[in-house]
Design an enzyme around this catalytic site. Structure first.
Site, short mmCIF file in Angstrom:
data_model
loop_
_atom_site.label_atom_id
_atom_site.label_comp_id
_atom_site.label_asym_id
_atom_site.label_seq_id
_atom_site.Cartn_x
_atom_site.Cartn_y
_atom_site.Cartn_z
N GLU A 1 9.51 1.18 11.11
CA GLU A 1 10.49 2.20 10.96
C GLU A 1 9.50 3.53 11.18
O GLU A 1 8.90 3.99 10.50
CB GLU A 1 11.01 2.18 9.70
CG GLU A 1 11.70 0.87 9.34
CD GLU A 1 13.20 1.11 9.87
OE1 GLU A 1 13.52 1.82 10.69
OE2 GLU A 1 13.81 -0.03 9.50
N CYS B 1 13.36 10.22 8.18
CA CYS B 1 13.15 9.97 9.62
C CYS B 1 14.31 10.10 10.31
O CYS B 1 14.30 10.08 11.45
CB CYS B 1 12.56 8.35 9.64
SG CYS B 1 13.43 7.18 8.66
N GLU C 1 8.96 15.53 16.00
CA GLU C 1 9.60 15.59 14.66
C GLU C 1 8.89 16.40 14.01
O GLU C 1 7.56 16.46 13.67
CB GLU C 1 9.27 14.18 14.24
CG GLU C 1 9.85 13.66 12.97
CD GLU C 1 9.54 12.30 12.61
OE1 GLU C 1 8.78 11.62 12.88
OE2 GLU C 1 10.59 11.82 12.02
N LYS D 1 0.84 -1.10 0.07
CA LYS D 1 0.06 -0.09 0.18
C LYS D 1 0.90 1.23 -0.13
O LYS D 1 1.36 1.46 1.05
CB LYS D 1 -0.87 -0.05 1.38
CG LYS D 1 -2.05 0.63 1.24
CD LYS D 1 -2.05 2.12 0.83
CE LYS D 1 -1.90 3.15 2.10
NZ LYS D 1 -1.45 4.56 1.93
#
Ligand code: NAP
Ligand code: MG
Length: 490
Positions: free
Chosen positions: A260, A294, A394, A185
């Site tokens: 992750e 990331c 973040e 996906k």
């Protein structure tokens, strides 16, 4: 410099379909995904929003494909096919890179590297197919015991938008290597290259149904994939919040997960660092992919004695950066979407309200040639408190938070003072300080005197809220095999 029109001509037809059981499935009545160029806001293509039923069909197909030619193939034949996918993708780097630039905004030169990396995962893992050996265990004269590695089954891959193709291939290359099948996906923002990859995989000759791509929204297609009881392993890259949902969904049918997730990675610069080397490295660590990685080095922890000098250098160089459309190969491209841009604006505005000092940037970037793009300035927030939102959360944008410290011990405490544990970097000439940092920092990967750049063969993953499991390298195979132990009584 390539115009959007020229790029589209070079690419040919953009996908407007997904790929299930070797069939192109087009939009029809489905409420489609609008795929836009983040550098201009232009609509590129509409793709189907896959439903729960589409996921069910893709999973059934992938389950059926576990038997038949894929399973019967000699390991070296499977390896050869996987190698061929890598070769075929390498042969099409330029076309795929144009698509990645238009779909995700990244500068064309970076998109090329990403596509090469995406291809290299197949090349790297292909040679392992016939080397997935088991062991034999001594049980005395009357018994023989051995283990073998068997596929886990159907694997689900839920992928973000920041490095679209390479995030797909770093999961499916090891999954296929271990004999599994896959349902992918892609992110709603960047579905194009994954669908193109499926066509290439078909041309190479993989059996129908081994790889399926269901385009769609996370809340429907993604959730359905994570919840499907026949999906035995889910590989997910994205936010912490979604990662937790995936793990909950997988728990219901006891599927394993690789997660992750995010990071707020520290980059430590000690007083003895070579600033000529460190400066470009700090900038690449935070501004690469417009900060949407990331493992970006977003917290700069600096020894007090060099703090002012280093921030001055960084601000001067940041202000000189060219921000623009990815096809123009700027120093930095746009953010992925207006939503992401507004998230970054929100972080900057709140920081201004708290009185944080910006050494440069902090606002929307004005790119004259592309007024519709989602551009933000390279930004440095100075003297950020280690507990401030800008040092804890973040941002996923081009924003560096600078934190001055008085000692290595303080630096290590600050480095470990977040919920995350993904990456960490240090610049110093002092090998003992570097190694002390490497052993004390809670991070899945540590970079000494050079951030990023460990490629596709070094294991990658995080501690704590940064995730579970490892991708890349030989460690990246672990999630995709189960051990079967056979004991024979003589
Ligand atoms: P996200 O929501 O975690 O999306 C990642 C993937 O998960 C996408 O394919 C998404 O589909 C899908 N998804 C969303 N909700 C789902 C659900 N309930 N079940 C299953 N799949 C689901 O991340 P995002 O919204 O794109 O970005 C938000 C933040 O995530 C960023 O600001 C950043 O902090 C972080 N992020 C981290 C990484 C990383 O590399 N670690 C990458 C991207 C983003 P849709 O495409 O439809 O949303
Ligand atoms: Mg797009």
């Amino acid at each position: 410099m390539t115009s959007i029109k020229e790029a589209l001509e070079q690419i040919g037809e953009l996908p407007a379909h997904m790929w299930i059981a070797g069939q192109r499935i087009s939009g029809g009545l489905r409420d489609g995904i609008e795929c836009r160029d983040p550098g201009s806001g232009e609509l590129l293509s509409k793709l189907p929003a896959g439903t729960k039923e589409d996921i069910a069909e893709a999973v059934a197909t992938a389950k059926a494909a576990l038997k038949g030619p894929w399973a019967d193939m000699l390991p070296k034949e499977r390896g050869r096919l996987i190698w061929k996918i890598g070769e075929a993708l390498h042969a099409e780097v330029d076309r795929f890179a144009l698509v990645e630039t238009l779909d995700s905004g990244k500068p064309l030169k970076d998109a090329k590297v990403s596509v090469q990396r995406a291809a290299d995962y197949f090349i790297y893992y292909a040679g392992m197919v016939d080397k997935l050996e088991g062991t034999s265990i001594p049980l005395g004269i009357n018994k023989v015991a051995y283990t073998e590695k068997v596929p886990v089954g159907v694997t689900g891959h839920i992928v973000p938008w920041n490095v679209p193709l390479s995030m797909v291939t770093r999961g499916i290359a090891p999954a296929l290597t271990c004999g599994n099948t896959a349902v992918v996906k892609p992110a709603e923002d960047t579905p194009l290259a994954a669908v193109m990859l499926a066509e290439l995989i078909e041309k190479v000759g993989l059996p129908v149904g081994v790889v399926n791509i269901v385009t769609g929204f996370g809340v429907e297609a993604g959730q359905a994939l994570a919840e499907h009881p026949d999906v035995r392993h889910i590989t997910f890259t994205g936010s912490v919040a979604t990662g937790k949902k995936i793990m909950h969904a997988a728990a219901e049918h006891l599927a394993s997960v690789t997660l992750e997730l995010g990071g707020k990675s520290p980059h430590l610069i000690l007083g003895d660092a070579d600033l000529d080397r460190a400066t470009p490295d700090i900038m690449a660590a935070v501004y690469k992919n417009a900060g949407q990685i990331c493992s970006s080095g977003t917290r700069l922890i600096v020894a007090k004695e060099i703090h002012n000098e280093l921030v001055d250098r960084l601000a001067e160089k940041s202000e000189a950066m060219k921000v623009g459309h990815g096809l123009d190969n700027p120093d930095m491209g746009p953010l992925i979407s207006n939503k992401q841009l507004q998230t970054v604006v929100g972080f900057a505005d709140r920081a201004k309200d708290r009185g944080i000092d910006f050494s440069c940037g902090g606002s929307l970037a004005d790119v004259e040639s592309n007024q519709g793009g989602y551009f933000f300035e390279p930004t440095i927030a100075n003297n950020v408190d280690p507990d401030d939102e800008l040092a804890q959360k973040e941002v996923f944008g081009p924003v560096l938070s600078v934190i001055p410290v008085a000692s290595v011990d303080e630096a290590i405490d600050v480095a470990n003072n977040t919920q995350y544990g993904l990456a960490a970097g240090i610049h110093t000439q002092d090998i003992s300080a570097a190694m002390r940092f490497a052993k004390s920092v809670e991070a899945g990967q540590v970079y000494i005197n050079g951030y990023h750049g460990s490629g596709d063969t070094v294991p990658f993953g995080g501690f704590r809220d940064s995730g579970i499991g490892r991708e890349k390298g030989l460690a990246g195979l672990d999630a995709y095999s189960a051990t079967r132990a056979v004991t024979i009584t003589l």
